[in-house]
Write a protein that holds these residues in place. Structure first.
Motif, PDB file in Angstrom:
ATOM      1  N   SER A   3     -63.869  97.238  -4.112  1.00 42.58           N
ATOM      2  CA  SER A   3     -63.877  96.783  -5.505  1.00 42.58           C
ATOM      3  C   SER A   3     -64.922  95.722  -5.721  1.00 42.58           C
ATOM      4  O   SER A   3     -65.179  94.886  -4.845  1.00 42.58           O
ATOM      5  CB  SER A   3     -62.497  96.225  -5.863  1.00 42.58           C
ATOM      6  OG  SER A   3     -62.546  95.384  -6.967  1.00 42.58           O
ATOM      7  N   ALA A   4     -65.523  95.746  -6.915  1.00 41.08           N
ATOM      8  CA  ALA A   4     -66.478  94.698  -7.271  1.00 41.08           C
ATOM      9  C   ALA A   4     -65.816  93.352  -7.286  1.00 41.08           C
ATOM     10  O   ALA A   4     -66.435  92.325  -7.092  1.00 41.08           O
ATOM     11  CB  ALA A   4     -67.098  94.999  -8.636  1.00 41.08           C
ATOM     12  N   SER A   5     -64.510  93.322  -7.515  1.00 42.52           N
ATOM     13  CA  SER A   5     -63.810  92.052  -7.634  1.00 42.52           C
ATOM     14  C   SER A   5     -63.317  91.540  -6.294  1.00 42.52           C
ATOM     15  O   SER A   5     -62.938  90.397  -6.164  1.00 42.52           O
ATOM     16  CB  SER A   5     -62.624  92.200  -8.593  1.00 42.52           C
ATOM     17  OG  SER A   5     -61.733  93.184  -8.120  1.00 42.52           O
ATOM     18  N   THR A   6     -63.296  92.413  -5.243  1.00 43.80           N
ATOM     19  CA  THR A   6     -62.765  91.971  -3.969  1.00 43.80           C
ATOM     20  C   THR A   6     -63.786  92.031  -2.836  1.00 43.80           C
ATOM     21  O   THR A   6     -63.591  91.442  -1.795  1.00 43.80           O
ATOM     22  CB  THR A   6     -61.542  92.807  -3.574  1.00 43.80           C
ATOM     23  OG1 THR A   6     -61.934  94.181  -3.482  1.00 43.80           O
ATOM     24  CG2 THR A   6     -60.437  92.679  -4.606  1.00 43.80           C
ATOM     25  N   LEU A 105     -68.942 101.842 -11.151  1.00 41.49           N
ATOM     26  CA  LEU A 105     -68.658 102.737 -10.033  1.00 41.49           C
ATOM     27  C   LEU A 105     -68.116 101.982  -8.823  1.00 41.49           C
ATOM     28  O   LEU A 105     -67.168 102.416  -8.176  1.00 41.49           O
ATOM     29  CB  LEU A 105     -69.928 103.488  -9.646  1.00 41.49           C
ATOM     30  CG  LEU A 105     -70.116 104.880 -10.244  1.00 41.49           C
ATOM     31  CD1 LEU A 105     -71.498 105.414  -9.915  1.00 41.49           C
ATOM     32  CD2 LEU A 105     -69.050 105.823  -9.739  1.00 41.49           C
ATOM     33  N   VAL A 106     -68.749 100.850  -8.512  1.00 36.57           N
ATOM     34  CA  VAL A 106     -68.309 100.067  -7.357  1.00 36.57           C
ATOM     35  C   VAL A 106     -66.855  99.632  -7.516  1.00 36.57           C
ATOM     36  O   VAL A 106     -66.038  99.724  -6.594  1.00 36.57           O
ATOM     37  CB  VAL A 106     -69.213  98.830  -7.172  1.00 36.57           C
ATOM     38  CG1 VAL A 106     -68.626  97.882  -6.120  1.00 36.57           C
ATOM     39  CG2 VAL A 106     -70.619  99.251  -6.764  1.00 36.57           C
ATOM     40  N   GLY A 107     -66.505  99.179  -8.702  1.00 37.68           N
ATOM     41  CA  GLY A 107     -65.181  98.621  -8.907  1.00 37.68           C
ATOM     42  C   GLY A 107     -64.105  99.614  -9.269  1.00 37.68           C
ATOM     43  O   GLY A 107     -62.923  99.383  -8.991  1.00 37.68           O
ATOM     44  N   PHE A 108     -64.480 100.745  -9.867  1.00 38.85           N
ATOM     45  CA  PHE A 108     -63.463 101.619 -10.441  1.00 38.85           C
ATOM     46  C   PHE A 108     -63.621 103.093 -10.079  1.00 38.85           C
ATOM     47  O   PHE A 108     -62.749 103.899 -10.388  1.00 38.85           O
ATOM     48  CB  PHE A 108     -63.462 101.470 -11.967  1.00 38.85           C
ATOM     49  CG  PHE A 108     -63.155 100.082 -12.427  1.00 38.85           C
ATOM     50  CD1 PHE A 108     -61.851  99.645 -12.557  1.00 38.85           C
ATOM     51  CD2 PHE A 108     -64.184  99.182 -12.689  1.00 38.85           C
ATOM     52  CE1 PHE A 108     -61.567  98.349 -12.956  1.00 38.85           C
ATOM     53  CE2 PHE A 108     -63.908  97.886 -13.101  1.00 38.85           C
ATOM     54  CZ  PHE A 108     -62.592  97.465 -13.230  1.00 38.85           C
ATOM     55  N   THR A 110     -63.827 106.691  -7.970  1.00 44.00           N
ATOM     56  CA  THR A 110     -63.131 107.297  -6.843  1.00 44.00           C
ATOM     57  C   THR A 110     -64.072 107.333  -5.639  1.00 44.00           C
ATOM     58  O   THR A 110     -65.283 107.144  -5.765  1.00 44.00           O
ATOM     59  CB  THR A 110     -62.699 108.728  -7.176  1.00 44.00           C
ATOM     60  OG1 THR A 110     -63.883 109.544  -7.366  1.00 44.00           O
ATOM     61  CG2 THR A 110     -61.848 108.778  -8.447  1.00 44.00           C
ATOM     62  N   GLU A 111     -63.510 107.587  -4.477  1.00 46.30           N
ATOM     63  CA  GLU A 111     -64.346 107.672  -3.283  1.00 46.30           C
ATOM     64  C   GLU A 111     -65.363 108.805  -3.409  1.00 46.30           C
ATOM     65  O   GLU A 111     -66.510 108.667  -2.980  1.00 46.30           O
ATOM     66  CB  GLU A 111     -63.475 107.864  -2.037  1.00 46.30           C
ATOM     67  CG  GLU A 111     -62.640 106.644  -1.681  1.00 46.30           C
ATOM     68  CD  GLU A 111     -63.492 105.411  -1.447  1.00 46.30           C
ATOM     69  OE1 GLU A 111     -64.497 105.497  -0.710  1.00 46.30           O
ATOM     70  OE2 GLU A 111     -63.159 104.353  -2.015  1.00 46.30           O
ATOM     71  N   ASP A 112     -64.957 109.916  -4.010  1.00 45.60           N
ATOM     72  CA  ASP A 112     -65.891 111.026  -4.201  1.00 45.60           C
ATOM     73  C   ASP A 112     -67.033 110.630  -5.144  1.00 45.60           C
ATOM     74  O   ASP A 112     -68.196 110.977  -4.910  1.00 45.60           O
ATOM     75  CB  ASP A 112     -65.156 112.244  -4.755  1.00 45.60           C
ATOM     76  CG  ASP A 112     -64.308 112.943  -3.701  1.00 45.60           C
ATOM     77  OD1 ASP A 112     -64.506 112.679  -2.499  1.00 45.60           O
ATOM     78  OD2 ASP A 112     -63.440 113.754  -4.085  1.00 45.60           O
ATOM     79  N   GLN A 113     -66.699 109.920  -6.214  1.00 41.61           N
ATOM     80  CA  GLN A 113     -67.737 109.483  -7.159  1.00 41.61           C
ATOM     81  C   GLN A 113     -68.699 108.506  -6.507  1.00 41.61           C
ATOM     82  O   GLN A 113     -69.925 108.584  -6.709  1.00 41.61           O
ATOM     83  CB  GLN A 113     -67.078 108.866  -8.389  1.00 41.61           C
ATOM     84  CG  GLN A 113     -66.385 109.892  -9.275  1.00 41.61           C
ATOM     85  CD  GLN A 113     -65.457 109.269 -10.303  1.00 41.61           C
ATOM     86  OE1 GLN A 113     -65.068 108.097 -10.191  1.00 41.61           O
ATOM     87  NE2 GLN A 113     -65.099 110.038 -11.326  1.00 41.61           N
ATOM     88  N   LYS A 114     -68.171 107.599  -5.724  1.00 44.88           N
ATOM     89  CA  LYS A 114     -69.040 106.662  -5.016  1.00 44.88           C
ATOM     90  C   LYS A 114     -69.941 107.385  -4.027  1.00 44.88           C
ATOM     91  O   LYS A 114     -71.149 107.102  -3.931  1.00 44.88           O
ATOM     92  CB  LYS A 114     -68.197 105.624  -4.284  1.00 44.88           C
ATOM     93  CG  LYS A 114     -67.435 104.677  -5.194  1.00 44.88           C
ATOM     94  CD  LYS A 114     -66.561 103.745  -4.371  1.00 44.88           C
ATOM     95  CE  LYS A 114     -65.745 102.833  -5.258  1.00 44.88           C
ATOM     96  NZ  LYS A 114     -64.869 101.937  -4.481  1.00 44.88           N
ATOM     97  N   SER A 115     -69.361 108.346  -3.291  1.00 40.11           N
ATOM     98  CA  SER A 115     -70.144 109.086  -2.302  1.00 40.11           C
ATOM     99  C   SER A 115     -71.264 109.877  -2.962  1.00 40.11           C
ATOM    100  O   SER A 115     -72.367 110.004  -2.411  1.00 40.11           O
ATOM    101  CB  SER A 115     -69.232 110.038  -1.518  1.00 40.11           C
ATOM    102  OG  SER A 115     -68.282 109.322  -0.771  1.00 40.11           O
TER     103      SER A 115
END
Length: 395
Positions: A3-6, A105-108, A110-115
């Motif tokens: 997460s962008a926040s963590t 994308l970083v914060g919200f 899905t793993e597939d979207q990030k990949s």
């Protein structure tokens, strides 16, 4: 989910000093000498774009696991103060990749979207564009009218966006759309990942702006744009409003830092001019009223720098991610406007001439008080936040 926040920075202080030094050298040696060319051609030279990609600037705030440099916000603002020292078109090249679009994308995501997207965003192979603002829904995202309606497993998006940074060169639009009326469950706003070549996506001509030549914006039209279920960020219809607010709040600290860097440039130009330009044979910097301008400018820059660093520290620590970003953005962007005005005054008639740095800066910084929430919106966030905090404390 990262997460962008963590997410914490994996960049050591020593490594970051080297990144910062390289960025400073790039800005001052490669970009500053070409500012006039960039303004006249309204375009960033291709070799500067290539160099920015090679340096990792398109992904400096993207986590390392997704191919970025992994800077946290405290490091981000130090970089932004260097990037602000030259034409703001430089930062616009990769600002949305690292900031308001990439952080959604970083914060919200899905793993597939990030990949699928983040490594390409971090490398600069994909330019991501944040499509939120509309006519009648600028500083108040809750008022947006772009819609997304279900069609089987897909979504159909219709609407218009305006002032969209990097739209003419975007490969991916991060699009905010209403999926239902606002109700007790939320604002009814979702966010979708829409490739620019999707049928029904149309980008208008480049906007003609007061300043920031080389930073392109345009209107974007979505006409019966069909996207799959995998385009819904986070796979959740109710993420959109929170994603927008979180991304914008983080971006406000970055914009504040950018304003400090630009104000520092205006101050430096003014000090140099005052020390060398003469009136009646005397350098104008010896005149007390000129010194008063410079003193006020220096005070504003130093106060802004301290405020930005404190707001970034509070964000990283999780202490304040609402009021402090708005305080920093309000003060620093208003300060940059005052410093730019004083810079023109110190330069006299010379400061009103095109091809003089402070004339460009005067026009460029005016936008900083408008985007990512106007100064008026920041005041509402700050004042409302203080009252809500007091009310909670009184319960």
């Amino acid at each position: 989910m990262t997460s962008a926040s963590t997410a914490t920075s994996a960049v050591t202080a020593e490594d970051f000093r080297e990144i910062l030094a390289q960025t400073k050298a790039f800005v001052r040696d490669a970009v500053v000498p070409r500012e006039r060319e960039i303004a006249e051609q309204n375009k960033m030279p291709d070799e500067i774009v290539r160099q920015a990609k090679a340096m990792g600037l398109f992904g400096y705030a993207i986590p390392q696991e997704w191919g970025g440099l992994g800077l946290d916000l405290a490091q981000d603002v130090e970089l932004a103060m260097e990037l602000g020292y030259t034409t703001l078109a430089l930062r616009s090249l990769f600002g949305t990749n690292n900031g308001i679009a990439g952080q959604v994308l970083v914060g919200f995501g899905t793993e597939d979207q990030k990949s699928r997207w983040l490594e390409h965003i971090a490398s600069g192979a994909v330019v991501a564009s944040f499509a939120l603002t509309e006519s009648g829904a600028g500083s108040d995202p809750a008022a947006l009218r772009t819609t997304a309606a279900r069609s089987g497993e897909d979504w159909i998006i219709n609407g218009e966006k305006r002032f969209i940074t990097n739209a003419p060169v975007a490969d991916l639009f991060v699009v905010f759309a209403r999926t239902r009326p606002a109700d007790e469950d939320g604002a009814g706003i979702s966010v979708f990942l829409v490739p620019a070549d999707t049928p029904g996506v149309e980008v208008g001509p480049k906007d003609r702006k007061m300043g920031q030549e080389g930073a392109w914006t345009a209107e974007v039209y979505f006409r019966d744009v069909r996207v799959g279920a995998d385009a819904l960020v986070g796979g959740n219809e109710d993420i959109g409003y929170r994603a927008a607010m979180t991304s914008l709040a983080r971006g406000r600290v970055h914009i504040a830092a950018l304003a400090v860097g630009t104000a520092q440039r205006a101050l430096d130009e003014s000090v140099t001019y005052a020390a060398t330009a003469t009136q009646g044979g005397t350098p104008i910097g010896r005149f007390q009223l000129v010194q008063a301008h410079l003193a006020d400018m220096q005070t504003g820059v130093m106060a802004g720098r301290a405020l930005v660093r404190d707001a970034a520290r509070a964000w990283v620590a999780g202490e304040d991610r609402r009021v402090a970003p708005s305080v920093a953005k309000l003060f620093c962007t208003e300060m940059a406007g005052r410093v730019a005005d004083s810079a023109v005054q110190v330069h006299g008639g010379t400061g009103y001439m095109r091809d003089v740095a402070v004339e460009r800066i005067y026009r460029d910084v005016r936008l900083l008080r408008l985007y990512e929430g106007t100064s008026e919106i920041q005041r509402l966030i700050i004042g409302g936040g203080l009252i809500r905090n007091a009310e909670r404390a009184a319960r």
